[in-house]
Enzyme design. Structure first.
Site, PDB file in Angstrom:
ATOM      1  N   LYS A 112      15.666  -4.716  29.843  1.00 36.84           N
ATOM      2  CA  LYS A 112      16.455  -5.690  29.070  1.00 36.84           C
ATOM      3  C   LYS A 112      16.194  -5.543  27.575  1.00 36.84           C
ATOM      4  O   LYS A 112      17.090  -5.785  26.768  1.00 36.84           O
ATOM      5  CB  LYS A 112      16.169  -7.120  29.539  1.00 36.84           C
ATOM      6  CG  LYS A 112      16.817  -7.421  30.884  1.00 36.84           C
ATOM      7  CD  LYS A 112      16.915  -8.911  31.142  1.00 36.84           C
ATOM      8  CE  LYS A 112      17.600  -9.190  32.462  1.00 36.84           C
ATOM      9  NZ  LYS A 112      17.567 -10.593  32.844  1.00 36.84           N
ATOM     10  N   LYS A 194      21.147  -0.071  40.004  1.00 35.49           N
ATOM     11  CA  LYS A 194      21.430  -1.190  40.915  1.00 35.49           C
ATOM     12  C   LYS A 194      22.764  -1.836  40.526  1.00 35.49           C
ATOM     13  O   LYS A 194      23.182  -1.758  39.363  1.00 35.49           O
ATOM     14  CB  LYS A 194      20.292  -2.218  40.911  1.00 35.49           C
ATOM     15  CG  LYS A 194      20.238  -3.108  39.697  1.00 35.49           C
ATOM     16  CD  LYS A 194      19.398  -4.370  39.945  1.00 35.49           C
ATOM     17  CE  LYS A 194      19.498  -5.282  38.734  1.00 35.49           C
ATOM     18  NZ  LYS A 194      18.921  -6.576  38.824  1.00 35.49           N
ATOM     19  N   LYS A 197      25.219  -7.894  37.679  1.00 40.01           N
ATOM     20  CA  LYS A 197      26.217  -8.839  37.152  1.00 40.01           C
ATOM     21  C   LYS A 197      26.735  -8.379  35.809  1.00 40.01           C
ATOM     22  O   LYS A 197      27.841  -8.694  35.433  1.00 40.01           O
ATOM     23  CB  LYS A 197      25.539 -10.189  36.860  1.00 40.01           C
ATOM     24  CG  LYS A 197      25.110 -10.991  38.029  1.00 40.01           C
ATOM     25  CD  LYS A 197      24.500 -12.308  37.505  1.00 40.01           C
ATOM     26  CE  LYS A 197      23.627 -12.977  38.518  1.00 40.01           C
ATOM     27  NZ  LYS A 197      22.254 -13.184  38.092  1.00 40.01           N
TER      28      LYS A 197
HETATM   29  P1  TYM Z   1      19.103 -12.634  39.620  1.00 42.98           P
HETATM   30  O1  TYM Z   1      19.937 -13.768  39.196  1.00 42.98           O
HETATM   31  O2  TYM Z   1      19.119 -11.373  38.812  1.00 42.98           O
HETATM   32  O3  TYM Z   1      19.450 -12.199  41.091  1.00 42.98           O
HETATM   33  C1  TYM Z   1      19.438 -13.148  42.155  1.00 42.98           C
HETATM   34  C2  TYM Z   1      18.963 -12.493  43.423  1.00 42.98           C
HETATM   35  O4  TYM Z   1      19.796 -11.381  43.755  1.00 42.98           O
HETATM   36  C3  TYM Z   1      18.990 -10.240  44.007  1.00 42.98           C
HETATM   37  N1  TYM Z   1      19.738  -9.047  43.565  1.00 42.98           N
HETATM   38  C4  TYM Z   1      20.013  -8.001  44.353  1.00 42.98           C
HETATM   39  N2  TYM Z   1      19.730  -7.746  45.639  1.00 42.98           N
HETATM   40  C5  TYM Z   1      20.173  -6.581  46.162  1.00 42.98           C
HETATM   41  N3  TYM Z   1      20.880  -5.668  45.458  1.00 42.98           N
HETATM   42  C6  TYM Z   1      21.196  -5.878  44.156  1.00 42.98           C
HETATM   43  N4  TYM Z   1      21.911  -4.986  43.477  1.00 42.98           N
HETATM   44  C7  TYM Z   1      20.752  -7.100  43.555  1.00 42.98           C
HETATM   45  N5  TYM Z   1      20.893  -7.631  42.318  1.00 42.98           N
HETATM   46  C8  TYM Z   1      20.260  -8.824  42.347  1.00 42.98           C
HETATM   47  C9  TYM Z   1      17.750 -10.462  43.154  1.00 42.98           C
HETATM   48  O5  TYM Z   1      16.657  -9.691  43.631  1.00 42.98           O
HETATM   49  C10 TYM Z   1      17.537 -11.935  43.305  1.00 42.98           C
HETATM   50  O6  TYM Z   1      16.829 -12.208  44.501  1.00 42.98           O
HETATM   51  N6  TYM Z   1      14.576 -13.865  38.184  1.00 42.98           N
HETATM   52  C11 TYM Z   1      15.533 -14.072  39.219  1.00 42.98           C
HETATM   53  C12 TYM Z   1      15.891 -15.537  39.414  1.00 42.98           C
HETATM   54  C13 TYM Z   1      14.706 -16.389  39.636  1.00 42.98           C
HETATM   55  C14 TYM Z   1      13.896 -16.423  40.806  1.00 42.98           C
HETATM   56  C15 TYM Z   1      12.899 -17.411  40.564  1.00 42.98           C
HETATM   57  C16 TYM Z   1      13.923 -15.729  42.016  1.00 42.98           C
HETATM   58  C17 TYM Z   1      14.213 -17.301  38.772  1.00 42.98           C
HETATM   59  N7  TYM Z   1      13.120 -17.924  39.326  1.00 42.98           N
HETATM   60  C18 TYM Z   1      11.913 -17.698  41.517  1.00 42.98           C
HETATM   61  C19 TYM Z   1      12.942 -16.030  42.962  1.00 42.98           C
HETATM   62  C20 TYM Z   1      11.939 -17.004  42.697  1.00 42.98           C
HETATM   63  C21 TYM Z   1      16.778 -13.317  38.861  1.00 42.98           C
HETATM   64  O7  TYM Z   1      17.039 -12.998  37.743  1.00 42.98           O
HETATM   65  O8  TYM Z   1      17.609 -13.116  39.855  1.00 42.98           O
END
Ligand code: TYM
Length: 330
Positions: A112, A194, A197
């Protein structure tokens, strides 16, 4: 004592099928076994510039999406992270136990920082500590996430152990839980990356809001590999990704999917994957739309969720405050 599950997603853009199969869809199966907390991580979203009106709208859309995917707000605490102020407080506490060196080595921070070179703010570096605060506040056992978040769950574990070693048993040490298939869905245009979004190429990601024609068109345009066999292999990252998506959406193993498409060409395979995904998304989209028409219901569900979360979070925060020696007035 009931086992606790925690997870969250950032309302920072339209969700992809990666978020869906890697995380949200997986949460639903555990609701009866675990005490569940599922959040919209708006504090995390702020680490990258957000347009205020869009952030507000997306937060509610995400709540509706969780419910449309089957998250039951009667059984789980479904809430907005910024509604529960203990997250920011616990983040501060843990900051004093997290090392700058370990945070600067995090893969996501490095990625990032490269992508947002004009805005490498403190929050971006602190992101994993806030995530650890989220998780540890609820005495979480299990964190269902995609593979890209396992490094952050590892940091949460390290911080819990570090704190417990200094002050005695305070936090439960959590574990990441990855889905059997779909833990790392890749870009349809560049399977080395990957699916994200925030990819600039709209054909790289399938969004949960994409209509049927768009979903099918994106899969038709997905890059495949040389050769014509539909098998999972390191030399075939494009086909392997499509097989993983198909397997995840169909609830079958990749081996079963390979067998199903044996002897078929890439064109009919890609069409089948696109149709499968479009079929699965249609009811979720319809339900999300229905829920978004009832803002009063959503606001009520989120208020109840925040109250439940606040109650549990307060308990852990007070315990940690006592352990470090804060005067508590008694
Ligand atoms: P975020 O918003 O980027 O993504 C949410 C969830 O989606 C999963 N993910 C994927 N899984 C498979 N293939 C992909 N291409 C893919 N892209 C995203 C992510 O692994 C995630 O599980 N930091 C976290 C949000 C968060 C969080 C937490 C998660 C904040 N606090 C506490 C768990 C526990 C995040 O940015 O997810």
């Amino acid at each position: 004592m009931e086992k606790v599950m925690y997870s969250a997603t950032q309302p920072s853009g339209a969700l992809t099928i990666g978020n869906y199969v890697g995380a949200i869809r997986n949460w639903v199966n555990y609701q009866s076994e675990y005490e569940c907390y599922f959040a919209m991580a708006d504090l995390h979203a702020l680490t990258v510039r957000q347009e205020p009106a869009a952030l507000r709208r997306r937060t509610l859309e995400l709540a509706a999406l969780y419910i449309a995917c089957g998250v039951d707000p009667e059984r789980c605490a479904l809430y907005v992270q910024s509604h529960v102020h203990e997250h920011a407080e616990m983040c501060w506490l843990l900051n004093c136990f997290a090392y700058v060196g370990e945070m600067s080595r995090m893969t996501q921070f490095k990625d990032k920082s490269a992508k947002h070179a004009d805005n490498i703010n403190m929050g971006l570096m602190d992101y994993p500590v806030l995530m650890a605060a989220d998780i540890l506040l609820y005495q979480t056992d299990c964190v269902p996430v995609g593979a890209d978040q396992t490094q952050h769950v590892e940091i949460a574990r390290d911080l819990a152990v570090r704190f417990n070693n200094l002050y005695g048993e305070t936090f439960r040490v959590p574990q990441a839980l990855l889905p059997a298939s779909g833990a790392r869905i890749r870009s349809l245009q560049d399977p080395a990356k990957k699916m994200s979004k925030s990819d600039e190429n709209p054909n790289a990601s399938v969004f949960l809001t994409d209509d049927r024609d768009t979903v099918i068109r994106k899969f038709k345009r997905a890059v495949t590999d040389s050769g014509d066999r539909i098998v999972q292999s390191e030399e075939k990252p494009g086909v392997s990704n499509l097989l993983a998506i198909y397997a995840a959406f169909r609830g079958v193993s990749v081996a079963d999917a390979e067998r199903e498409f044996e002897g078929q060409g890439y064109a009919s395979f890609k069409l089948a994957v696109g149709e499968t995904v479009a079929d699965a998304l249609a009811p979720v989209q319809a339900e999300q739309k229905r829920l978004l028409a009832d803002k009063t219901y959503l606001a009520g569900a989120l208020k109840a969720g925040a109250e439940k979360a606040h109650y549990a979070a307060r308990k852990t925060l007070s315990k940690a405050y006592r352990k470090v020696g804060f005067y508590r007035g008694d």
